[in-house]
Design an enzyme around this catalytic site. Structure first.
Site, PDB file in Angstrom:
ATOM      1  N   TYR A 144      47.137  89.703  30.025  1.00 29.64           N
ATOM      2  CA  TYR A 144      45.896  90.157  30.724  1.00 29.64           C
ATOM      3  C   TYR A 144      46.162  90.847  32.079  1.00 29.64           C
ATOM      4  CZ  TYR A 144      40.485  90.005  31.395  1.00 29.64           C
ATOM      5  OH  TYR A 144      39.327  90.513  31.315  1.00 29.64           O
ATOM      6  N   LYS A 170      45.612  92.393  26.774  1.00 31.64           N
ATOM      7  CA  LYS A 170      44.161  92.703  27.306  1.00 31.64           C
ATOM      8  C   LYS A 170      43.963  93.881  28.656  1.00 31.64           C
ATOM      9  CE  LYS A 170      39.866  90.699  27.167  1.00 31.64           C
ATOM     10  NZ  LYS A 170      39.435  90.414  28.395  1.00 31.64           N
TER      11      LYS A 170
HETATM   12  O1  LIG Z   1      37.666  86.668  30.385  1.00 35.14           O
HETATM   13  C1  LIG Z   1      37.413  87.645  29.806  1.00 35.14           C
HETATM   14  O2  LIG Z   1      37.946  88.953  30.341  1.00 35.14           O
HETATM   15  C2  LIG Z   1      35.842  87.968  29.707  1.00 35.14           C
HETATM   16  O3  LIG Z   1      34.739  87.524  29.989  1.00 35.14           O
HETATM   17  C3  LIG Z   1      35.718  89.656  29.470  1.00 35.14           C
HETATM   18  C4  LIG Z   1      33.974  89.654  28.849  1.00 35.14           C
HETATM   19  O4  LIG Z   1      34.258  89.404  27.677  1.00 35.14           O
HETATM   20  C5  LIG Z   1      34.089  90.852  29.663  1.00 35.14           C
HETATM   21  O5  LIG Z   1      34.695  92.289  28.857  1.00 35.14           O
HETATM   22  C6  LIG Z   1      32.396  91.601  28.660  1.00 35.14           C
HETATM   23  O6  LIG Z   1      32.574  91.032  29.121  1.00 35.14           O
HETATM   24  O7  LIG Z   1      32.226  92.051  28.083  1.00 35.14           O
END
Ligand SMILES: O=C([O-])C(=O)C[C@H](O)[C@@H](O)C(=O)[O-]
Length: 314
Positions: A144, A170
């Site tokens: 990430y 990611k």
């Molecule tokens: O662990 C993470 O990166 C997230 O929860 C990202 C979120 O889902 C983010 O992409 C969003 O707020 O749509």
């Protein structure tokens, strides 16, 4: 049930929308397992390619290293093999390995490696960190890029040579040049996930950079909207995408941007709005005010009209 191979996991999650469920807490901030089970079972009824337990929206940063595998175990039990379950891991190398091993034992099909805690580091240090986590498990790992964890394309290229189970990337940075350089360098060796806050905002341009999926936090409380929006992105249906952004996502972001941490708090508020109250966020986050919840309620109530007008226009 046999576990997915890292490559099977990567292919699956790259094929559809990704859910990042909230982690419900009781008023005393303890894990609310019953509500989590009910939410998991409900969300599995929708067309999602993967479910990330204890991710950012799941308040990974507020869970103890012991709680994460407990949350993952419940998610695995409740999804009953309908959807791959991936788990958040992170912090320093020792804790990230410990959580990764625990999540694998709890039945996770893969891991999302969130950034190390607090410190910045050089590329060879980050690479050693990622390699140590990958070596601790057999399941697939998604790195990430976010905050203090920014892997450069050359580092990623070296890592995928040494870590066969490193299968995903990611993006939580939003640097178009970096995303383009990563995709150009790594190509189909990795699956790419859009991970910026309220990911729908960036989904269409990211698709043209090789990012076929994204983590949808709003999927938690408006799953029909989120899955329809994702389908429109994959079809490059500009009219539906821009209507969804204009009528729901951008007004939601206006509330989200009022306070730090609201990218997660607004999702918990959304659960309350739809009658699946999942409790408060844990500190250091703060919950939305009653006024903000009322604004979000009005936004959600308008959705059916928006969607029916879109269907009529098709
Ligand atoms: O662990 C993470 O990166 C997230 O929860 C990202 C979120 O889902 C983010 O992409 C969003 O707020 O749509």
């Amino acid at each position: 049930m046999s576990k997915m191979t890292p490559q099977e996991m990567a292919q699956k999650i790259g094929s559809g929308l990704l859910s990042f469920p909230v982690t419900p807490f009781k008023a005393d901030y303890s894990f609310d397992e019953a509500t989590y089970r009910a939410n998991m079972d409900w969300l599995c009824g929708y067309d999602v390619a993967g479910l990330f337990a204890a991710g950012g929206t799941g308040e990974f940063f507020s869970l103890t290293p012991t709680e994460v595998p407990q949350v993952v175990k419940v998610a695995v039990e409740e999804t009953k093999g309908r959807v791959p379950v991936l788990a958040g891991t992170g912090y320093g190398t020792a804790i990230a390995r410990e959580i990764a091993i625990g999540a694998e034992k709890a039945g996770a099909d893969g891991l999302l490696l969130l950034p190390p805690y607090l410190t910045h580091s050089e590329q060879d240090g980050l690479a050693a960190h990622v390699e140590a986590v990958c070596a601790a498990v057999k399941i697939g790992v998604i790195v990430y890029n976010r905050d203090n964890a920014v892997l450069q394309p050359d580092t990623l290229a070296r890592l995928v040579e040494r870590c066969p189970n490193l299968v995903g990337y990611k993006d939580g940075i939003g640097d178009i040049e970096l995303m383009t350089r990563v995709y150009t360098k790594l190509g189909d060796r990795l699956t790419y996930v859009g991970g910026l806050p309220t990911a729908e905002t960036f989904a269409l341009p990211y698709l043209d950079m090789g990012v076929t999926t994204y983590s949808s936090a709003v999927f938690n409380f408006v799953p029909e909207f989120a899955t329809n929006f994702y389908a429109a992105v994959r079809k490059r249906d500009q009219a539906t995408i821009h209507a969804g952004l204009k009528n729901f996502i951008l007004p939601l972001i206006e509330i989200r941007n009022r306070k730090k941490g609201y990218a997660v708090s607004i999702i918990k508020a959304g659960m309350k709005v739809i009658g699946r109250d999942s409790g408060p966020v844990r500190p250091p986050l703060t919950d939305l005010t009653e006024q903000e919840i009322a604004e979000l309620t009005a936004l959600v109530k308008k959705l059916p009209a928006i969607q029916s007008s879109q269907q009529a226009a098709e």
